[in-house]
Each structure stands twice: as C-alpha cells, then as structure tokens.
Design a protein around this motif. Structure first.
Motif, PDB file in Angstrom:
ATOM      1  N   ARG A  25       0.856  -1.189   0.000  1.00 14.65           N
ATOM      2  CA  ARG A  25       0.000   0.000   0.000  1.00 14.65           C
ATOM      3  C   ARG A  25       0.890   1.235   0.000  1.00 14.65           C
ATOM      4  O   ARG A  25       1.691   1.430   0.906  1.00 14.65           O
ATOM      5  CB  ARG A  25      -0.893  -0.006   1.241  1.00 14.65           C
ATOM      6  N   ASP A  28      -3.584   6.158  -0.303  1.00 14.40           N
ATOM      7  CA  ASP A  28      -4.931   5.788   0.107  1.00 14.40           C
ATOM      8  C   ASP A  28      -5.587   4.792  -0.841  1.00 14.40           C
ATOM      9  O   ASP A  28      -6.213   3.825  -0.411  1.00 14.40           O
ATOM     10  CB  ASP A  28      -5.814   7.041   0.198  1.00 14.40           C
ATOM     11  N   ASP A  29      -5.466   5.046  -2.143  1.00 13.37           N
ATOM     12  CA  ASP A  29      -6.120   4.205  -3.150  1.00 13.37           C
ATOM     13  C   ASP A  29      -5.121   3.620  -4.138  1.00 13.37           C
ATOM     14  O   ASP A  29      -5.491   3.278  -5.262  1.00 13.37           O
ATOM     15  CB  ASP A  29      -7.166   5.032  -3.915  1.00 13.37           C
ATOM     16  N   THR A  30      -3.868   3.507  -3.720  1.00 15.64           N
ATOM     17  CA  THR A  30      -2.821   3.054  -4.631  1.00 15.64           C
ATOM     18  C   THR A  30      -2.032   1.905  -4.026  1.00 15.64           C
ATOM     19  O   THR A  30      -1.633   1.963  -2.859  1.00 15.64           O
ATOM     20  CB  THR A  30      -1.847   4.203  -4.973  1.00 15.64           C
ATOM     21  N   LEU A  81      -3.478   2.699  -9.257  1.00 18.84           N
ATOM     22  CA  LEU A  81      -4.518   3.485  -8.593  1.00 18.84           C
ATOM     23  C   LEU A  81      -5.869   2.820  -8.811  1.00 18.84           C
ATOM     24  O   LEU A  81      -6.199   2.412  -9.931  1.00 18.84           O
ATOM     25  CB  LEU A  81      -4.539   4.895  -9.170  1.00 18.84           C
ATOM     26  N   ARG A  82      -6.650   2.691  -7.739  1.00 21.36           N
ATOM     27  CA  ARG A  82      -8.021   2.215  -7.911  1.00 21.36           C
ATOM     28  C   ARG A  82      -8.837   3.351  -8.525  1.00 21.36           C
ATOM     29  O   ARG A  82      -9.076   4.377  -7.892  1.00 21.36           O
ATOM     30  CB  ARG A  82      -8.634   1.799  -6.573  1.00 21.36           C
ATOM     31  N   GLU A  83      -9.249   3.140  -9.757  1.00 15.29           N
ATOM     32  CA  GLU A  83     -10.005   4.146 -10.486  1.00 15.29           C
ATOM     33  C   GLU A  83     -11.498   3.872 -10.340  1.00 15.29           C
ATOM     34  O   GLU A  83     -11.988   2.848 -10.800  1.00 15.29           O
ATOM     35  CB  GLU A  83      -9.624   4.122 -11.975  1.00 15.29           C
ATOM     36  N   PRO A  84     -12.269   4.782  -9.744  1.00 17.06           N
ATOM     37  CA  PRO A  84     -13.701   4.537  -9.573  1.00 17.06           C
ATOM     38  C   PRO A  84     -14.457   4.425 -10.883  1.00 17.06           C
ATOM     39  O   PRO A  84     -15.500   3.772 -10.949  1.00 17.06           O
ATOM     40  CB  PRO A  84     -14.171   5.759  -8.759  1.00 17.06           C
ATOM     41  N   SER A  90      -8.072  -1.758 -12.833  1.00 16.87           N
ATOM     42  CA  SER A  90      -7.586  -1.422 -11.488  1.00 16.87           C
ATOM     43  C   SER A  90      -8.378  -2.183 -10.432  1.00 16.87           C
ATOM     44  O   SER A  90      -7.824  -2.621  -9.419  1.00 16.87           O
ATOM     45  CB  SER A  90      -7.658   0.081 -11.244  1.00 16.87           C
ATOM     46  N   GLU A  91      -9.663  -2.343 -10.656  1.00 17.08           N
ATOM     47  CA  GLU A  91     -10.488  -3.110  -9.708  1.00 17.08           C
ATOM     48  C   GLU A  91     -10.006  -4.549  -9.611  1.00 17.08           C
ATOM     49  O   GLU A  91      -9.907  -5.124  -8.517  1.00 17.08           O
ATOM     50  CB  GLU A  91     -11.941  -3.056 -10.159  1.00 17.08           C
ATOM     51  N   HIS A  94      -6.650  -4.617  -7.664  1.00 18.42           N
ATOM     52  CA  HIS A  94      -6.803  -4.310  -6.242  1.00 18.42           C
ATOM     53  C   HIS A  94      -7.513  -5.435  -5.492  1.00 18.42           C
ATOM     54  O   HIS A  94      -7.158  -5.728  -4.337  1.00 18.42           O
ATOM     55  CB  HIS A  94      -7.584  -3.002  -6.072  1.00 18.42           C
ATOM     56  N   SER A 157      -3.222  10.675  -0.340  1.00 14.37           N
ATOM     57  CA  SER A 157      -3.537   9.985  -1.593  1.00 14.37           C
ATOM     58  C   SER A 157      -2.352   9.944  -2.544  1.00 14.37           C
ATOM     59  O   SER A 157      -2.397   9.246  -3.562  1.00 14.37           O
ATOM     60  CB  SER A 157      -4.714  10.673  -2.291  1.00 14.37           C
TER      61      SER A 157
END
Length: 325
Positions: A25, A28-30, A81-84, A90-91, A94, A157
């Motif tokens: 990690r 935050d989202d990476t 990076l988790r891309e929304p 990315s999903e 992760h 982040s």
C-alpha cells in the motif's frame, strides 16, 4: 489464466508470465505490485518512461508504467490506482491479486523516453508520478539539475512520498487541499532555455502544462497521457483502402470503422490494447500514404515523418494506405 496469444501481424514483444512477489500500500487508493518472472529468469530490460501491458483476461488488457529500478532485472514494480470509473483493470488488480498470483505481461514499450538534457523540470499529478520516479532516479545519478512539482488531491492519496522525501527540497509536494491547483507558471518561470519538461497526469494538468510551455518555446516538453486527445478540427471520416503488404490483402475502411477493426475482420490478427490511441500497442509501420494521426502517443516530429501510426484510432489523409501488416 488467459491463453498466450498467437504472434500478431504487427509484431510486438513476447508475453511473459509473472509471479506477484508483494502487494504494498503506497497511498490511500494506490498499491504497488512487485513482480518477478514466474520461471526465475531475468526480466526484459527497460528504461525510464517504459510501460507494460498486463493481460488480465481474454478481453481485459491494461497498461501500467514501470516505476522500479531499471538496473534490477529480477523484479518489476507497478503503481496501480483504484479508479472509480475504470473499465475493470484497477479493480481486478486491487481486489483479486495477492502475493503468489500469476499475471501475463507484454512489453516493455516506451513512448515517453528520457532524453539527455542539462536540466529537467518534472511535473506529476496523481498516479502520473509512476513513470517519473525512475526518471528522477536516473537523472539524480547523473548529476543533472532537476526539480519535481508533484500534485494530488490530498497528501495521503499521493503515492511514493516516502521515496521522494529522500531528495529533499528538489521535490515540491503540493496537495490540492492544502495549496490549490499547481502553480505551473510559477514553477516553470525560471526554467532555463533548453530545459526538458516531463509531465504526466490527468488531462487538465497536461493541457495546462502545454499552455504554459507554449508561451516558453525554448522549453522542450514531453508528455504521457492516460486519456485520448480530442479529434482535430479537420478530422475526416471518409472511406479509404488499406493494403496489407505482408498479408497480401486489401481492405476497405468505411466511415465509423477503425483500421484495426477492418483488418481484424479480414482475418489479420493485430496486437492492440487500449483502442483509444494512448498506449502505442497497435503501432504499425506506414509504407505508403499519409496517415491522419489521432493518437496521444507520437511526437509532433514523428507525426510529420508519417513512418508509423496507431491503427486503433488514426485514419488516412487520402484514399489509400500501405501498411506493414
């Protein structure tokens, strides 16, 4: 695991099976994936700015910049990076990848090469820091002058801050919630003529950097985009022919159909990935004719030369192209 694809008409690097050593990690989202050759061999060599394709399944292939040490042939590192709003890559990485997982990769490829310069100005936004990291490592080792302006939504982040702290005040960390938008004009105001500017990040950041550098033509700007550029004002969508020199086939490319689609429908397998003109995977040599470039990869000089094109998005300025397919 997906099956290894057959050799495509446009060549391309061999597929490598990778073993996931670590999942770290780094924001935050990476996450950072540390990958080794599953058979224990040395991995293919690469240089700063290179990326690989991760083949996640039969329909899901995504590009990620290498951000480790080019001198370490035992491992590759990627920042994810988790891309929304992602299309699934990315999903997948992760949520489904862990130490011991196996992945297929193609590459490396490099359309963001680090050129020799006496001074470098690096600009990164968010996950755009990934191709910049090995550039900084190399430039710092050579003793050239350099600085980095690094922005993100918030400090927590922003990935790899612990590594960047070792470079001291050469690195300007500017999270948006503390400083607002990056002051590109101020950052580049005193950059000497001839400085190389390397920028990677969201499209608004790249566009803003291009605007600032347009007012300073003595700066040499290099960018890498994650999203496609807008079509040129004079973009056409008329029918044309493509002669595939190697295969001996000639195919028609009607309006609304890409060259990539047309040649595949004719039975010619071509290596591709993003289908948006951003990754460079489908780059194909042009033997005759004038391409209408619509990609986000080639430099202005390469576009003018017209020696290759990205057939997933680019078309023909005229009635006929001859391609090395």
């Amino acid at each position: 695991m997906p099956q290894e694809p057959s050799r495509p008409a446009n060549g391309g690097a061999d597929t490598v099976e990778l073993l996931v050593r670590r999942v770290d990690r780094v924001g935050d989202d990476t996450i950072a994936l540390v990958l080794a050759d599953a058979a224990g061999r040395e991995l293919p060599a690469w240089k700063p700015g290179a990326h690989i394709d991760l083949v996640l399944n039969e329909t899901l292939t995504r590009q990620y910049s290498l951000c480790g040490d080019p001198d370490d042939r035992s491992a590759w590192r990627l920042g994810i990076l988790r891309e929304p709003k992602s299309r699934g890559g990315s999903e997948y990485l992760h949520d489904r990848v862990e130490p011991g997982s196996r992945l297929l990769a193609r590459g490396p490829r490099n359309h963001f090469e680090l050129r020799d310069s006496e001074r470098y100005e690096f600009v990164a936004g968010g996950i755009g820091i990934t191709p910049i990291l090995p550039m900084i490592r190399q430039v710092a080792a050579t003793g050239a002058e350099w600085r980095l302006l690094y922005g993100g939504r918030r400090r927590t982040s922003m990935a790899f801050l612990d590594e960047l702290e070792t470079y001291g005040d050469r690195v300007l960390v500017r999270p948006q919630d503390e400083f607002g938008l990056l002051d590109l004009t101020g950052f580049l105001a005193d950059a000497p003529a001839g400085s190389a500017v390397y920028c990677c990040g969201p499209e608004p950041l790249i566009a803003a950097t291009e605007t600032v550098c347009a007012a300073r033509p003595a700066l040499r700007l290099h960018v890498e985009r994650f999203t496609p550029v807008a079509l040129p004002d004079d973009a056409s969508d008329t029918e044309f022919e493509v002669e595939c020199a190697e295969s001996g086939l000639t195919v028609s490319v009607p309006p609304g159909t890409s060259i990539l689609q047309a040649v595949r429908e004719a039975g010619i397998e071509v290596l591709s990935s993003c289908s948006e003109g951003t990754c460079g995977t489908c780059e194909t040599d042009v033997l005759e004719g004038t391409p209408e470039h619509r990609d986000s990869v080639l430099t202005p000089e390469e576009r003018k030369a017209g020696e290759s094109m990205m057939i997933c998005v680019s078309r023909c300025r005229g009635r006929r192209l001859v391609l090395d397919l």
